[in-house]
Design an enzyme around this catalytic site. Sequence first.
Site, PDB file in Angstrom:
ATOM      1  N   CYS A 126      -1.445   0.846   7.308  1.00  0.00           N
ATOM      2  CA  CYS A 126      -2.897   0.628   7.399  1.00  0.00           C
ATOM      3  C   CYS A 126      -3.336  -0.606   6.613  1.00  0.00           C
ATOM      4  CB  CYS A 126      -3.674   1.848   6.907  1.00  0.00           C
ATOM      5  SG  CYS A 126      -3.428   3.350   7.876  1.00  0.00           S
ATOM      6  N   ARG A 127      -3.484  -0.453   5.319  1.00  0.00           N
ATOM      7  CA  ARG A 127      -4.075  -1.509   4.501  1.00  0.00           C
ATOM      8  C   ARG A 127      -3.197  -2.744   4.359  1.00  0.00           C
ATOM      9  NH1 ARG A 127      -5.409   2.301  -0.500  1.00  0.00           N
ATOM     10  NH2 ARG A 127      -3.612   3.357   0.387  1.00  0.00           N
ATOM     11  N   SER A 128      -1.949  -2.572   3.957  1.00  0.00           N
ATOM     12  CA  SER A 128      -1.118  -3.755   3.702  1.00  0.00           C
ATOM     13  C   SER A 128      -0.798  -4.549   4.971  1.00  0.00           C
ATOM     14  CB  SER A 128       0.143  -3.398   2.914  1.00  0.00           C
ATOM     15  OG  SER A 128       0.934  -2.454   3.569  1.00  0.00           O
ATOM     16  N   ASP A 184      -8.087   4.015   1.114  1.00  0.00           N
ATOM     17  CA  ASP A 184      -7.155   4.349   2.192  1.00  0.00           C
ATOM     18  C   ASP A 184      -7.940   4.877   3.388  1.00  0.00           C
ATOM     19  OD1 ASP A 184      -5.087   5.157   3.832  1.00  0.00           O
ATOM     20  OD2 ASP A 184      -4.072   6.340   2.292  1.00  0.00           O
ATOM     21  N   CYS A 241       0.867  -1.184   0.000  1.00  0.00           N
ATOM     22  CA  CYS A 241       0.000   0.000   0.000  1.00  0.00           C
ATOM     23  C   CYS A 241       0.903   1.234   0.000  1.00  0.00           C
ATOM     24  CB  CYS A 241      -1.002  -0.027   1.158  1.00  0.00           C
ATOM     25  SG  CYS A 241      -0.304   0.209   2.802  1.00  0.00           S
ATOM     26  N   ASN A 251       2.478   1.522   4.387  1.00  0.00           N
ATOM     27  CA  ASN A 251       2.654   0.243   5.075  1.00  0.00           C
ATOM     28  C   ASN A 251       2.314   0.322   6.560  1.00  0.00           C
ATOM     29  OD1 ASN A 251       5.306  -2.074   5.821  1.00  0.00           O
ATOM     30  ND2 ASN A 251       3.290  -2.597   5.047  1.00  0.00           N
TER      31      ASN A 251
END
Length: 159
Positions: A14-16, A125, A9, A12
């Site tokens: 939040c999402r990933s 995001d 993401c 690195n």
Amino acid sequence: MPYRVTFVCTGNICRSPMAEAILRHHVEEEGLDVEVDSSGTGNWHVGDGADERTIAALDRAGYRSAHIARQFEDSWFDRYDLILALDEGHRRALRSMAPDDEARARIRLLREFDPEAGADLDVPDPYYGGRADFDLVLEQVEAAIPGLLEEIRAGLKAA
């Protein structure tokens, strides 16, 4: 040799890392020989832990995470069987870094593995949002897991 998957993401945090923790849980549960990690396209948060809201969303769903942010490096393409971008911007960035067509072929969008995703394959995001935004990311990642596991199992059989 294990099958290697990475999520990418922006920063690195939040999402990933959320996707990493969720997939790691599932491959461990199934006893699959898979290594899972994550990184970001940017270096803003290198060395930081995951966003506290990411950790809270994972905790609420029963997942565990120990994460330190890092930036994806172009020398890493040979390490991975599957490189999963969390949105189209990440996929473009990775494709521009890829050394060849073989590396570019390993770059996919996570939501490609969710048959209900529709046309919008970006995981939004949640960084500037609240709890509901992080919970949405978790739901979208979980929805892609069955298809992703199918892809991984096929990759393990082909190896």
